[in-house]
Design an enzyme around this catalytic site. Structure first.
Site, PDB file in Angstrom:
ATOM      1  N   ALA A  76       0.840  -1.201   0.000  1.00  8.21           N
ATOM      2  CA  ALA A  76       0.000   0.000   0.000  1.00  8.21           C
ATOM      3  C   ALA A  76       0.870   1.245   0.000  1.00  8.21           C
ATOM      4  O   ALA A  76       2.036   1.216   0.407  1.00  8.21           O
ATOM      5  CB  ALA A  76      -0.913  -0.007   1.232  1.00  8.21           C
ATOM      6  N   ASP A  77       0.281   2.334  -0.439  1.00  7.70           N
ATOM      7  CA  ASP A  77       0.936   3.629  -0.374  1.00  7.70           C
ATOM      8  C   ASP A  77      -0.131   4.693  -0.151  1.00  7.70           C
ATOM      9  O   ASP A  77      -1.176   4.663  -0.804  1.00  7.70           O
ATOM     10  CB  ASP A  77       1.724   3.928  -1.651  1.00  7.70           C
ATOM     11  CG  ASP A  77       2.692   5.073  -1.445  1.00  7.70           C
ATOM     12  OD1 ASP A  77       3.806   4.805  -0.955  1.00  7.70           O
ATOM     13  OD2 ASP A  77       2.324   6.236  -1.723  1.00  7.70           O
TER      14      ASP A  77
END
Length: 193
Positions: A76-77
């Site tokens: 994720a970011d």
């Protein structure tokens, strides 16, 4: 429940303690892994809203070389976008103060891109939450930065901390997305994987 996931060893590729905490709330067993040195640059012409999903996929590509066939990877970011300006993690005190001044009295977007990968399948998505901040005094900003050291947080703030209590006027979308992992959507995607 989670019958479709039992054949996988789930790996969360993240250094974020908040992501670990949020994923653990789903009561799905997982391990945390972390690689260093992933190049998180993105094309300069890329629209700001697309960057988190792009980076989640870049991270997945880097980690995928290290996982086994029976493993499922979650990357994720999260980024804060203020008037098309990308606010990642601040480099230090001055940049954190500058970011919080930028957010003061305005509405911004928090976007998290998430990628779920195995060697044979990948699904990815992004979630957008709008957050409206009250006007913040320089004194309040300094207090927060000095006491909470938000250098590991996109936009230089953690909504679950003191600043969330005093600055957040309203939120449109997922609260947990602002913390760094849209667990409602992740749960849905995992159940359908």
């Amino acid at each position: 429940m989670f019958e479709n996931l039992k054949k996988y060893k789930i790996l969360l590729a993240s250094k974020s303690p908040r992501r670990r905490e949020l994923l653990s709330q789903l009561r799905i067993p997982f391990n945390v892994i972390s690689l260093g040195g992933i190049d998180e640059t993105y094309p300069a012409s890329m629209p700001a809203d697309d960057i988190p999903l792009y980076l989640a996929n870049v991270k997945a590509d880097a980690y995928l070389k290290t996982i086994h066939d029976n493993e499922m990877l979650i990357t994720a970011d999260t980024l804060v976008i203020s008037e098309d300006r990308v606010l990642g993690k601040p480099a230090g005190h001055d940049e954190a103060v500058e970011m919080l001044r930028e957010l003061s009295g305005k509405t911004h977007k928090v976007i998290t891109g998430v990628c779920i990968s195995t060697h044979v399948r990948r699904t990815s998505f992004s979630v957008i939450t709008e957050v409206s901040f009250a006007e913040l005094s320089d004194e309040a900003i300094e207090y927060y930065v000095e006491n909470f050291l938000p250098y590991d947080k996109a936009g230089a703030y953690g909504i679950q901390e003191w600043i969330g209590c005093v600055a957040v006027k309203s939120i449109n979308g997922s609260f947990y997305n602002v913390m760094g992992l849209p667990v409602h959507q992740l749960y849905k995607e995992l159940m359908n994987f």
